[in-house]
Design a protein around this motif. Structure first.
Motif, mmCIF file in Angstrom:
data_model
loop_
_atom_site.group_PDB
_atom_site.id
_atom_site.type_symbol
_atom_site.label_atom_id
_atom_site.label_comp_id
_atom_site.label_asym_id
_atom_site.label_seq_id
_atom_site.Cartn_x
_atom_site.Cartn_y
_atom_site.Cartn_z
ATOM 1 N N TYR A 146 0.794 -1.144 0.063
ATOM 2 C CA TYR A 146 -0.045 0.064 0.054
ATOM 3 C C TYR A 146 0.933 1.241 -0.003
ATOM 4 N N ALA A 147 0.438 2.124 -0.656
ATOM 5 C CA ALA A 147 1.328 3.476 -0.866
ATOM 6 C C ALA A 147 0.384 4.509 -1.263
ATOM 7 N N SER A 148 0.822 5.718 -0.854
ATOM 8 C CA SER A 148 0.039 6.963 -1.411
ATOM 9 C C SER A 148 0.629 7.233 -2.633
ATOM 10 N N ASP A 149 1.553 6.865 -3.443
ATOM 11 C CA ASP A 149 2.185 7.069 -4.467
ATOM 12 C C ASP A 149 2.692 5.903 -5.269
ATOM 13 N N PRO A 150 2.076 5.298 -6.578
ATOM 14 C CA PRO A 150 2.471 4.038 -6.841
ATOM 15 C C PRO A 150 3.934 3.863 -7.077
ATOM 16 N N ARG A 151 4.617 5.157 -7.393
ATOM 17 C CA ARG A 151 6.177 4.993 -7.673
ATOM 18 C C ARG A 151 6.798 4.477 -6.436
ATOM 19 N N LEU A 152 6.229 4.428 -5.315
ATOM 20 C CA LEU A 152 6.908 3.975 -4.129
ATOM 21 C C LEU A 152 7.023 2.448 -3.901
ATOM 22 N N PHE A 153 6.156 1.840 -4.818
ATOM 23 C CA PHE A 153 6.124 0.236 -4.756
ATOM 24 C C PHE A 153 7.646 -0.024 -5.299
ATOM 25 N N ALA A 154 8.471 0.745 -6.140
ATOM 26 C CA ALA A 154 9.665 0.260 -6.627
ATOM 27 C C ALA A 154 10.421 0.064 -5.197
ATOM 28 N N ARG A 155 10.320 0.987 -4.307
ATOM 29 C CA ARG A 155 11.354 0.745 -3.170
ATOM 30 C C ARG A 155 11.257 -0.592 -2.350
ATOM 31 N N SER A 156 10.260 -1.333 -2.756
ATOM 32 C CA SER A 156 10.369 -2.579 -2.123
ATOM 33 C C SER A 156 10.876 -3.649 -2.778
ATOM 34 N N GLY A 157 11.382 -3.171 -3.884
ATOM 35 C CA GLY A 157 12.002 -4.366 -4.769
ATOM 36 C C GLY A 157 11.281 -4.728 -5.833
ATOM 37 N N THR A 158 9.975 -4.784 -5.859
ATOM 38 C CA THR A 158 8.976 -5.118 -6.785
ATOM 39 C C THR A 158 9.205 -4.460 -8.172
ATOM 40 N N PRO A 159 9.097 -5.178 -9.485
ATOM 41 C CA PRO A 159 9.206 -4.574 -10.620
ATOM 42 C C PRO A 159 8.097 -3.473 -10.830
ATOM 43 N N GLY A 160 8.374 -2.594 -11.598
ATOM 44 C CA GLY A 160 7.253 -1.546 -12.087
ATOM 45 C C GLY A 160 6.261 -2.168 -12.613
ATOM 46 N N PRO A 161 4.944 -1.920 -12.371
ATOM 47 C CA PRO A 161 3.829 -2.582 -12.979
ATOM 48 C C PRO A 161 3.670 -1.794 -14.308
ATOM 49 N N PRO A 162 3.540 -2.603 -15.430
ATOM 50 C CA PRO A 162 3.232 -2.039 -16.740
ATOM 51 C C PRO A 162 2.108 -1.139 -16.894
ATOM 52 N N VAL A 163 1.790 -0.499 -17.921
ATOM 53 C CA VAL A 163 0.799 0.444 -18.257
ATOM 54 C C VAL A 163 -0.250 -0.602 -18.471
ATOM 55 N N SER A 164 -1.376 -0.426 -18.218
ATOM 56 C CA SER A 164 -2.563 -0.899 -18.604
ATOM 57 C C SER A 164 -3.389 -0.040 -19.715
ATOM 58 N N TYR A 165 -3.218 -0.128 -21.044
ATOM 59 C CA TYR A 165 -3.622 0.464 -21.883
ATOM 60 C C TYR A 165 -5.348 0.587 -22.080
ATOM 61 N N LEU A 166 -5.994 -0.347 -21.645
ATOM 62 C CA LEU A 166 -7.297 -0.141 -21.727
ATOM 63 C C LEU A 166 -7.690 0.704 -20.752
ATOM 64 N N ALA A 167 -7.208 0.745 -19.562
ATOM 65 C CA ALA A 167 -7.474 1.376 -18.423
ATOM 66 C C ALA A 167 -7.070 3.085 -18.901
#
Length: 260
Positions: free
Chosen positions: A77-98
């Motif tokens: 959980y994060a207030s900014d999705p860019r913070l997910f990268a600090r957990s070592g998780t690969p950056g989620p790809p863009v959802s072009y439908l969304a």
């Protein structure tokens, strides 16, 4: 509780909820207590003693967004999705439908984001991540806060609106400092300016315009600023700036969107 919290009764900023919660055995009971006693822009992590799990509550205003990403091992959980990268998780790809849906209706706030697997938690709803069998519980209902007393006349309602809006805006201004109001000349921004002025809080106005008249509200913003005797900063969108990176101080990947 993470964020900014004010007392509904005293309109003072709180560093903790000092009053004992009458029933804190379940996360739902605590969440319902919070939405009746406090307001602001916050995220509450609540212990559910009855089931040994936690509940997550985003305050009903949604001023503090909270995003969720599920991995094989964790719920992040994060207030900014860019913070997910600090957990070592690969950056989620863009959802072009969304992304397509967002561009069609950019003002519509959705739970689904433009990143695969990233969702925004709904405001005013209790989420129980440790109990997938339990659906999210709607805690905040507008009907609970509608006036139940006798119907007043127009002047009395106007006085109530003036008092409440002034108190709310003063709380935010004293907590965050001098405000820059995105003025359009419309009801919402003009009410905020009026509340700031009535509360003796310093503020300026700012407006962004397009070269096309349909996106130019500068004349109305100027009139509001003149009425309250404050400055009005004006900028015009520059289509040529789309995709052009600014310096590092503006943040990686940001683009220039306005010019003097």
């Amino acid at each position: 509780m993470i964020g900014v919290v004010f007392s509904r009764g005293t309109f003072r900023r709180l560093s903790s909820v000092v009053e004992p919660v009458p029933d804190c055995t379940t996360a739902g009971a605590t969440a319902r207590y919070l939405v009746t006693k406090v307001w602001g822009g916050y995220f509450a992590i609540i212990e559910d003693r009855s089931k040994g799990h936690i509940g997550l509550l985003v305050d009903p205003s949604g001023l503090l967004p909270v995003y969720h990403l599920a991995t094989p091992d964790h719920d992040l959980y994060a207030s900014d999705p860019r913070l997910f990268a600090r957990s070592g998780t690969p950056g989620p790809p863009v959802s072009y439908l969304a992304l397509h849906a967002h561009l069609l209706k950019p003002e519509l706030r959705r739970r689904v984001t433009c990143l695969e697997g990233v969702e925004e938690l709904a405001p005013g709803v209790l989420h129980l991540p440790g109990m997938p069998e339990e659906p999210p519980q709607a805690i905040w209902h507008a009907a609970d806060f509608l006036p139940s007393a006798q119907i007043l006349d127009f002047e009395e309602y106007a006085d109530q609106l003036k008092g409440l809006s002034t108190a709310v805006i003063q709380c935010w201004s004293e907590s965050l400092g001098k405000a820059s109001v995105a003025a359009s000349g419309g009801v919402d921004s003009s009410l905020i300016c009026a509340a700031l002025s009535h509360a003796d809080q310093r503020f300026d106005c700012v407006t962004l315009a397009t070269l096309d008249p349909t996106g130019d509200e500068r004349i109305y913003a100027r009139r509001v600023a003149d009425w309250f005797d404050v400055r009005c900063a004006e900028r015009v969108y520059d289509p040529g700036g789309v995709g052009r990176k600014t310096d590092q101080s503006a943040g990686a990947g940001s683009t220039s969107s306005a010019r003097d």
